[in-house]
Design a protein around this motif. Structure first.
Motif, short mmCIF file in Angstrom:
data_model
loop_
_atom_site.label_atom_id
_atom_site.label_comp_id
_atom_site.label_asym_id
_atom_site.label_seq_id
_atom_site.Cartn_x
_atom_site.Cartn_y
_atom_site.Cartn_z
N SER A 76 0.83 -1.20 0.00
CA SER A 76 0.00 0.00 0.00
C SER A 76 0.87 1.26 0.00
O SER A 76 0.59 2.21 0.72
CB SER A 76 -0.94 0.00 1.21
OG SER A 76 -1.73 -1.15 1.22
N GLY A 77 1.95 1.24 -0.77
CA GLY A 77 2.84 2.39 -0.87
C GLY A 77 3.85 2.49 0.25
O GLY A 77 4.71 3.35 0.23
N ARG A 78 3.78 1.62 1.24
CA ARG A 78 4.69 1.63 2.39
C ARG A 78 5.82 0.66 2.11
O ARG A 78 5.58 -0.51 1.82
CB ARG A 78 3.92 1.22 3.63
CG ARG A 78 4.71 1.24 4.89
CD ARG A 78 3.85 0.69 6.05
NE ARG A 78 4.36 1.19 7.28
CZ ARG A 78 3.88 2.23 7.94
NH1 ARG A 78 2.84 2.87 7.47
NH2 ARG A 78 4.41 2.63 9.06
N GLU A 79 7.07 1.11 2.22
CA GLU A 79 8.22 0.25 1.94
C GLU A 79 8.58 -0.53 3.20
O GLU A 79 8.76 0.04 4.27
CB GLU A 79 9.39 1.09 1.48
CG GLU A 79 10.55 0.26 0.99
CD GLU A 79 11.69 1.14 0.49
OE1 GLU A 79 12.47 1.60 1.35
OE2 GLU A 79 11.77 1.35 -0.72
N ILE A 80 8.68 -1.86 3.04
CA ILE A 80 9.13 -2.72 4.14
C ILE A 80 10.33 -3.51 3.66
O ILE A 80 10.63 -3.56 2.47
CB ILE A 80 8.01 -3.68 4.62
CG1 ILE A 80 7.68 -4.71 3.54
CG2 ILE A 80 6.78 -2.93 5.07
CD1 ILE A 80 6.93 -5.91 4.06
N VAL A 81 11.02 -4.12 4.60
CA VAL A 81 12.13 -5.02 4.27
C VAL A 81 11.90 -6.32 5.02
O VAL A 81 11.50 -6.32 6.18
CB VAL A 81 13.50 -4.38 4.61
CG1 VAL A 81 13.65 -4.08 6.07
CG2 VAL A 81 14.64 -5.26 4.12
N VAL A 82 12.11 -7.43 4.30
CA VAL A 82 12.01 -8.75 4.90
C VAL A 82 13.43 -9.31 4.97
O VAL A 82 14.12 -9.40 3.94
CB VAL A 82 11.09 -9.68 4.08
CG1 VAL A 82 11.06 -11.08 4.69
CG2 VAL A 82 9.68 -9.10 3.99
N PHE A 83 13.87 -9.64 6.17
CA PHE A 83 15.19 -10.22 6.40
C PHE A 83 15.05 -11.72 6.64
O PHE A 83 14.09 -12.15 7.27
CB PHE A 83 15.83 -9.64 7.67
CG PHE A 83 16.22 -8.20 7.59
CD1 PHE A 83 17.42 -7.83 7.00
CD2 PHE A 83 15.41 -7.21 8.11
CE1 PHE A 83 17.80 -6.50 6.94
CE2 PHE A 83 15.77 -5.88 8.05
CZ PHE A 83 16.97 -5.53 7.46
N TYR A 84 16.01 -12.48 6.16
CA TYR A 84 16.15 -13.87 6.54
C TYR A 84 17.45 -13.96 7.32
O TYR A 84 18.52 -13.68 6.80
CB TYR A 84 16.20 -14.80 5.32
CG TYR A 84 16.35 -16.25 5.70
CD1 TYR A 84 15.28 -16.95 6.25
CD2 TYR A 84 17.57 -16.90 5.55
CE1 TYR A 84 15.42 -18.27 6.62
CE2 TYR A 84 17.71 -18.23 5.91
CZ TYR A 84 16.63 -18.90 6.45
OH TYR A 84 16.77 -20.22 6.83
N HIS A 85 17.35 -14.28 8.61
CA HIS A 85 18.52 -14.28 9.48
C HIS A 85 18.44 -15.46 10.45
O HIS A 85 17.46 -15.61 11.18
CB HIS A 85 18.58 -12.96 10.26
CG HIS A 85 19.75 -12.85 11.18
ND1 HIS A 85 21.05 -12.71 10.73
CD2 HIS A 85 19.81 -12.88 12.53
CE1 HIS A 85 21.86 -12.64 11.77
NE2 HIS A 85 21.14 -12.75 12.87
N GLU A 86 19.49 -16.27 10.43
CA GLU A 86 19.61 -17.42 11.33
C GLU A 86 18.34 -18.28 11.36
O GLU A 86 17.81 -18.61 12.42
CB GLU A 86 20.02 -16.96 12.72
CG GLU A 86 21.41 -16.35 12.76
CD GLU A 86 21.87 -15.94 14.14
OE1 GLU A 86 21.07 -15.98 15.10
OE2 GLU A 86 23.05 -15.56 14.25
#
Length: 184
Positions: free
Chosen positions: A65-75
């Motif tokens: 919806s126009g909002r920038e997110i980041v998805v991390f893959y960690h451990e």
């Protein structure tokens, strides 16, 4: 002859740039995705990408919806947060701080837990007989998003905007094309 060499060099550079773009980190826009956006939704969740692709790249940005997110893959775990604190956190280093996986803002050195979005600081209690610095919470500063894995696909729950976090100000400023928008 020189013109032919310059033209060939130009096409070679363009070719290298296109390869770099094609192989680089992938950005996903859930509303304009060629994967079908709405077709990929699962019970109101928003499709972000394939599990294996995100595991390989370790992180991916997406727009919800126009909002920038980041998805991390960690451990072995997936974490999703707003992609901006006061600056873009996509490029941040993930560190273990006080037993918690945290992103560390490269500009401000803010420490934000991947699990809860809490800001951490190291402080002392002067009332202790021999005060030693300990990691303490500043409260939740960064909006986190619930990640769901289904059939090798990664989905994120849309944000509940009835509750406000510090990162919302900067997410909205970016969303509305403010000074923190990409390319500005």
């Amino acid at each position: 002859m020189l013109d032919l060499i310059i033209l060939s060099f130009h096409f070679f550079i363009c070719f290298l740039i296109s390869i770099a773009i094609w192989c680089g980190p992938k950005d996903v826009d859930s509303q304009n995705s060629s994967t079908g956006g709405a077709d990929m939704e699962l019970d109101g969740l928003i499709f972000i990408g394939k599990e294996e692709d995100i595991k390989k790249s370790q992180r991916i940005t997406a727009k919800i919806s126009g909002r920038e997110i980041v998805v991390f893959y960690h451990e072995g775990k997936f974490h999703a947060l707003d992609s901006r604190c006061y600056r873009k956190i996509f490029a941040c280093v993930i560190s273990d701080i006080g037993g918690q996986a945290c992103i560390v803002c490269p500009w401000h050195k803010f420490k934000i837990t991947l699990e809860t979005g809490e800001g951490l600081y190291e402080g002392i209690n002067p009332l202790e007989p021999s005060p030693t610095p300990k990691w303490q919470s500043k409260g939740v500063k960064q909006r986190i998003h619930k990640v769901t894995i289904d059939n090798g696909n990664v989905y994120v729950t849309p944000p509940d905007l009835s509750v406000s976090f510090d990162s919302d100000y900067f997410a909205d400023k970016y969303k509305n094309g403010g000074e923190l928008a990409m390319g500005k």
